[in-house]
Motif scaffolding. Structure first.
Motif, PDB file in Angstrom:
ATOM      1  N   ASN A 382       0.813  -1.219   0.000  1.00 35.75           N
ATOM      2  CA  ASN A 382       0.000   0.000   0.000  1.00 35.75           C
ATOM      3  C   ASN A 382       0.849   1.273   0.000  1.00 35.75           C
ATOM      4  O   ASN A 382       0.446   2.303   0.549  1.00 35.75           O
ATOM      5  CB  ASN A 382      -0.959   0.003   1.195  1.00 35.75           C
ATOM      6  N   GLY A 383       2.019   1.204  -0.620  1.00 33.32           N
ATOM      7  CA  GLY A 383       2.872   2.383  -0.705  1.00 33.32           C
ATOM      8  C   GLY A 383       3.302   2.915   0.636  1.00 33.32           C
ATOM      9  O   GLY A 383       3.561   4.115   0.777  1.00 33.32           O
ATOM     10  N   ALA A 384       3.428   2.030   1.643  1.00 33.73           N
ATOM     11  CA  ALA A 384       3.702   2.506   3.001  1.00 33.73           C
ATOM     12  C   ALA A 384       4.706   1.648   3.756  1.00 33.73           C
ATOM     13  O   ALA A 384       5.621   2.173   4.398  1.00 33.73           O
ATOM     14  CB  ALA A 384       2.398   2.576   3.797  1.00 33.73           C
ATOM     15  N   LEU A 385       4.541   0.316   3.731  1.00 31.19           N
ATOM     16  CA  LEU A 385       5.453  -0.616   4.382  1.00 31.19           C
ATOM     17  C   LEU A 385       6.151  -1.431   3.296  1.00 31.19           C
ATOM     18  O   LEU A 385       5.706  -1.448   2.143  1.00 31.19           O
ATOM     19  CB  LEU A 385       4.710  -1.545   5.345  1.00 31.19           C
ATOM     20  N   PHE A 386       7.226  -2.163   3.670  1.00 32.71           N
ATOM     21  CA  PHE A 386       8.067  -2.787   2.654  1.00 32.71           C
ATOM     22  C   PHE A 386       8.417  -4.214   3.046  1.00 32.71           C
ATOM     23  O   PHE A 386       8.713  -4.498   4.212  1.00 32.71           O
ATOM     24  CB  PHE A 386       9.334  -1.946   2.450  1.00 32.71           C
ATOM     25  N   THR A 387       8.379  -5.097   2.055  1.00 28.20           N
ATOM     26  CA  THR A 387       8.617  -6.513   2.312  1.00 28.20           C
ATOM     27  C   THR A 387       9.961  -6.724   2.994  1.00 28.20           C
ATOM     28  O   THR A 387      10.985  -6.182   2.579  1.00 28.20           O
ATOM     29  CB  THR A 387       8.585  -7.317   1.003  1.00 28.20           C
ATOM     30  N   GLY A 388       9.922  -7.528   4.050  1.00 32.31           N
ATOM     31  CA  GLY A 388      11.138  -7.866   4.770  1.00 32.31           C
ATOM     32  C   GLY A 388      11.658  -6.787   5.690  1.00 32.31           C
ATOM     33  O   GLY A 388      12.716  -6.962   6.305  1.00 32.31           O
ATOM     34  N   VAL A 389      10.944  -5.670   5.801  1.00 29.58           N
ATOM     35  CA  VAL A 389      11.385  -4.560   6.659  1.00 29.58           C
ATOM     36  C   VAL A 389      10.411  -4.445   7.826  1.00 29.58           C
ATOM     37  O   VAL A 389       9.259  -4.043   7.642  1.00 29.58           O
ATOM     38  CB  VAL A 389      11.446  -3.233   5.884  1.00 29.58           C
ATOM     39  N   PRO A 390      10.848  -4.791   9.026  1.00 27.72           N
ATOM     40  CA  PRO A 390       9.922  -4.795  10.162  1.00 27.72           C
ATOM     41  C   PRO A 390       9.687  -3.404  10.743  1.00 27.72           C
ATOM     42  O   PRO A 390      10.584  -2.553  10.768  1.00 27.72           O
ATOM     43  CB  PRO A 390      10.644  -5.688  11.183  1.00 27.72           C
ATOM     44  N   ASP A 412      -3.918   7.475   9.844  1.00 29.54           N
ATOM     45  CA  ASP A 412      -4.923   6.488  10.241  1.00 29.54           C
ATOM     46  C   ASP A 412      -4.404   5.066  10.071  1.00 29.54           C
ATOM     47  O   ASP A 412      -4.610   4.204  10.935  1.00 29.54           O
ATOM     48  CB  ASP A 412      -6.189   6.665   9.399  1.00 29.54           C
ATOM     49  N   LEU A 413      -3.737   4.802   8.948  1.00 27.54           N
ATOM     50  CA  LEU A 413      -3.288   3.442   8.654  1.00 27.54           C
ATOM     51  C   LEU A 413      -2.229   2.978   9.647  1.00 27.54           C
ATOM     52  O   LEU A 413      -2.301   1.857  10.171  1.00 27.54           O
ATOM     53  CB  LEU A 413      -2.741   3.376   7.226  1.00 27.54           C
ATOM     54  N   VAL A 414      -1.236   3.826   9.918  1.00 24.22           N
ATOM     55  CA  VAL A 414      -0.173   3.427  10.848  1.00 24.22           C
ATOM     56  C   VAL A 414      -0.739   3.224  12.246  1.00 24.22           C
ATOM     57  O   VAL A 414      -0.391   2.253  12.939  1.00 24.22           O
ATOM     58  CB  VAL A 414       0.956   4.473  10.850  1.00 24.22           C
ATOM     59  N   CYS A 415      -1.626   4.105  12.669  1.00 21.52           N
ATOM     60  CA  CYS A 415      -2.214   3.939  14.007  1.00 21.52           C
ATOM     61  C   CYS A 415      -3.052   2.662  14.083  1.00 21.52           C
ATOM     62  O   CYS A 415      -3.053   1.966  15.107  1.00 21.52           O
ATOM     63  CB  CYS A 415      -3.051   5.162  14.365  1.00 21.52           C
ATOM     64  N   ARG A 416      -3.741   2.324  12.997  1.00 20.26           N
ATOM     65  CA  ARG A 416      -4.511   1.077  12.986  1.00 20.26           C
ATOM     66  C   ARG A 416      -3.579  -0.132  13.072  1.00 20.26           C
ATOM     67  O   ARG A 416      -3.889  -1.125  13.749  1.00 20.26           O
ATOM     68  CB  ARG A 416      -5.369   1.016  11.718  1.00 20.26           C
ATOM     69  N   LEU A 417      -2.427  -0.049  12.412  1.00 24.55           N
ATOM     70  CA  LEU A 417      -1.439  -1.130  12.508  1.00 24.55           C
ATOM     71  C   LEU A 417      -0.921  -1.275  13.940  1.00 24.55           C
ATOM     72  O   LEU A 417      -0.791  -2.394  14.455  1.00 24.55           O
ATOM     73  CB  LEU A 417      -0.272  -0.859  11.562  1.00 24.55           C
ATOM     74  N   HIS A 483     -10.733   5.463  -0.116  1.00 23.67           N
ATOM     75  CA  HIS A 483     -11.587   4.323   0.212  1.00 23.67           C
ATOM     76  C   HIS A 483     -10.753   3.077   0.537  1.00 23.67           C
ATOM     77  O   HIS A 483     -11.050   2.366   1.502  1.00 23.67           O
ATOM     78  CB  HIS A 483     -12.526   4.014  -0.957  1.00 23.67           C
ATOM     79  N   THR A 484      -9.707   2.821  -0.261  1.00 23.94           N
ATOM     80  CA  THR A 484      -8.977   1.559  -0.108  1.00 23.94           C
ATOM     81  C   THR A 484      -8.089   1.534   1.132  1.00 23.94           C
ATOM     82  O   THR A 484      -7.981   0.491   1.792  1.00 23.94           O
ATOM     83  CB  THR A 484      -8.118   1.281  -1.355  1.00 23.94           C
ATOM     84  N   LEU A 485      -7.439   2.647   1.468  1.00 23.62           N
ATOM     85  CA  LEU A 485      -6.531   2.613   2.618  1.00 23.62           C
ATOM     86  C   LEU A 485      -7.265   2.442   3.945  1.00 23.62           C
ATOM     87  O   LEU A 485      -6.837   1.635   4.782  1.00 23.62           O
ATOM     88  CB  LEU A 485      -5.646   3.863   2.633  1.00 23.62           C
ATOM     89  N   PRO A 486      -8.367   3.148   4.196  1.00 27.15           N
ATOM     90  CA  PRO A 486      -9.084   2.886   5.452  1.00 27.15           C
ATOM     91  C   PRO A 486      -9.623   1.462   5.550  1.00 27.15           C
ATOM     92  O   PRO A 486      -9.851   0.958   6.657  1.00 27.15           O
ATOM     93  CB  PRO A 486     -10.225   3.911   5.422  1.00 27.15           C
ATOM     94  N   GLN A 487      -9.835   0.814   4.400  1.00 26.95           N
ATOM     95  CA  GLN A 487     -10.377  -0.540   4.398  1.00 26.95           C
ATOM     96  C   GLN A 487      -9.304  -1.604   4.153  1.00 26.95           C
ATOM     97  O   GLN A 487      -9.629  -2.778   3.955  1.00 26.95           O
ATOM     98  CB  GLN A 487     -11.455  -0.653   3.320  1.00 26.95           C
ATOM     99  N   ALA A 488      -8.039  -1.211   4.169  1.00 28.04           N
ATOM    100  CA  ALA A 488      -6.961  -2.169   3.903  1.00 28.04           C
ATOM    101  C   ALA A 488      -7.066  -3.361   4.851  1.00 28.04           C
ATOM    102  O   ALA A 488      -7.170  -3.201   6.071  1.00 28.04           O
ATOM    103  CB  ALA A 488      -5.608  -1.481   4.060  1.00 28.04           C
ATOM    104  N   ASP A 489      -7.036  -4.553   4.283  1.00 27.13           N
ATOM    105  CA  ASP A 489      -7.207  -5.788   5.049  1.00 27.13           C
ATOM    106  C   ASP A 489      -5.896  -6.135   5.749  1.00 27.13           C
ATOM    107  O   ASP A 489      -4.884  -6.401   5.097  1.00 27.13           O
ATOM    108  CB  ASP A 489      -7.631  -6.912   4.107  1.00 27.13           C
ATOM    109  N   LEU A 490      -5.913  -6.129   7.063  1.00 28.51           N
ATOM    110  CA  LEU A 490      -4.716  -6.457   7.835  1.00 28.51           C
ATOM    111  C   LEU A 490      -4.611  -7.950   8.114  1.00 28.51           C
ATOM    112  O   LEU A 490      -3.637  -8.391   8.735  1.00 28.51           O
ATOM    113  CB  LEU A 490      -4.715  -5.680   9.159  1.00 28.51           C
TER     114      LEU A 490
END
Length: 498
Positions: A382-390, A412-417, A483-490
């Motif tokens: 989602n243009g925010a986190l990166f594979t293999g990077v914790p 919103d997305l980071v706080c939800r994570l 629409h897609t980022l608030p509904q991103a499936d975690l």
């Protein structure tokens, strides 16, 4: 170099006290109130871009109803000066009590992840407490929230042209504008035709002997009054500020989304509308300039379209104080520029409004368990986190719309994570490619067809990749991401919680 102590240990470390970092801090305080956090900022004050750039006339090229935060009503004109934006950010810091958490003049050198400790250790330098030299400081954090932007603040991009060594005038870049530069009576050439040039030229035209905008190719412009009639009407009706801000913000976003759709569906119709606006701003005596100097090769919205408030750039051209030349530089001479057409431009000062040096997460040296980290080998979730990077998120805003729109969505997305990690009792979150993603095409962070600006294409190979399907897309499209980022499936398997 001495090591300062003690080492801070935080839940979240925010990097950068510009518009992204200040917004991140507000979202974190409001949505994750129990977290410990701090902001490290390399400059001596807040503001990021609006502190770095100090050239004459600097202003926003996005309206402040969308460039401002959704939680903080904007009360001024749509296009604001740097001073007005800094004042707005200062109010946010004061209203939310952020100041004690911001540590200025901390230049981050490295960030190292330790899988055993499940922590990032960030090493930075800052001025020594005794004022003599500098010292090293370390901060440990469970999560890094990278809000430092995407270009180097210390230097702008200036191409190397033949003959620059024999030029006897002064060459300056807007990003490092010198305080002692006096343009009174000077012949000035501004190389470039983007928002910086369009802002700078009308601001200096009345003090120079003459100023010329030299462009290799034209740029699209939109002109209009620096006012919003809907906002003015609502204020006259004494509608509450928060309501006015939200109503106008929604109207601006609706109009922008419609404009983008038209650019994609009928680009030539939009092109002619934009050119007609420039012709009207230039007036009948100068309308002949449009086809040569203001009709770009690319499609509308393939690059950012600069807004020219109150047509000030075109007024400078109409008055004869400014001129536009479309040509390429053959060589610098001792007193100006020789162009490929054979024309000569005499110049006492040359301003290179030629863009940025793109960087990747602040040019910080990242490592994971001692191994250097190359973000170009990762795929963005989602243009925010990166594979293999914790435990790391990067706020990369919109390039053709207001940056802050995405900064708010990322908040919103980071706080939800972070909330999800707490709910699961997890110490680590990182994206992983699922079996169904094995055959996924790897695409550049931003494709040239989507956004073709030179500074992006020069450095795109250094940036993370994106995929060809959700959640691995980086669309740069607010209309869809709202629409897609608030509904991103975690819980779809693309995130690994440990």
């Amino acid at each position: 170099m001495a090591m300062a102590s003690p080492v801070q240990d935080l839940d979240v470390l925010i990097v950068g006290a510009g518009i992204s970092g200040i917004g991140a801090a507000v979202h974190l305080q409001q949505q994750c109130p129990g977290k410990t956090w701090a902001i490290l900022e390399s400059q001596d004050g807040f503001g990021g871009t609006w502190r770095t750039h100090r050239y004459p006339g600097i202003r926003s090229d996005s309206d402040l109803f969308t460039f401002g935060y959704r939680f903080k009503p904007w009360m001024g004109k749509p296009i604001a000066t740097a001073a007005e934006i800094l004042a707005y950010l200062g109010e946010v810091i004061d209203e939310h009590g952020l100041a004690p958490h911001i540590q200025y003049r901390h230049g981050i050198q490295s960030a190292a992840w330790d899988s055993t400790a499940k922590r990032w250790t960030v090493t930075a330098t800052r001025p020594a407490a005794d004022g003599a030299g500098s010292e090293t400081v370390q901060v440990r954090a469970r999560f890094l929230w990278m809000c430092q932007g995407y270009y180097r603040h210390g230097e702008g991009y200036t191409p190397s042209w033949p003959g620059m060594d024999r030029y006897q005038g002064r060459v300056v870049h807007p990003q490092t504008w010198p305080d002692d530069l006096d343009l009174t009576g000077k012949r000035v050439v501004v190389i470039g035709s983007g928002a910086t040039a369009a802002t700078l030229i009308p601001a200096i035209a009345d003090r120079c002997a003459h100023v010329t905008m030299l462009q290799r190719s034209p740029t699209f412009f939109i002109t209009g009054r620096n006012a919003n009639e809907l906002a003015d009407t609502l204020r006259q009706l004494e509608i509450p500020d928060a309501w006015t801000h939200e109503i106008v913000r929604r109207k601006v976003l609706f109009d922008q989304a419609n404009f983008i759709r038209r650019c994609q569906a009928e680009p030539e119709v939009v092109r002619q509308e934009l050119l007609a606006g420039v012709r009207a701003a230039l007036g009948p005596a100068h309308a002949h300039l449009v086809d040569q100097h203001f009709n770009p090769r690319y499609r509308p919205w393939q690059q950012r379209i600069a807004f020219v408030p109150d047509a000030d750039l075109f007024k400078a051209v109409r008055s004869g104080q400014a001129a536009v030349v479309t040509d390429q530089i053959e060589t610098f001479t001792s007193d100006g520029l020789q162009l490929q057409s054979g024309a000569l431009l005499q110049a006492d000062v040359v301003v290179t409004a030629t863009g940025f040096h793109l960087n990747v997460l602040g040019d910080i040296q990242f490592s994971i368990d001692g191994r250097p980290l190359d973000f170009a080998q990762t795929v963005a979730w989602n243009g925010a986190l990166f594979t293999g990077v914790p435990n790391l998120a990067w706020v990369f805003g919109y390039l053709r719309a207001s940056w802050t729109l995405r900064a708010d969505l990322m908040g919103d997305l980071v706080c939800r994570l972070l909330q999800q990690m707490d709910a699961r009792g997890a110490s680590v979150v990182q994206p992983v490619l699922r079996p169904q993603d094995a055959d996924m095409a790897r695409l550049p962070w931003i494709t040239a067809d989507n956004f073709s600006a030179g500074y992006m294409q020069r450095g795109v190979a250094l940036l993370p990749q994106q995929g060809d399907r959700a959640p691995w897309l980086h669309t740069q499209d607010y209309a869809s991401e709202r629409h897609t980022l608030p509904q991103a499936d975690l819980d779809d398997g693309s995130l690994q919680f440990l």
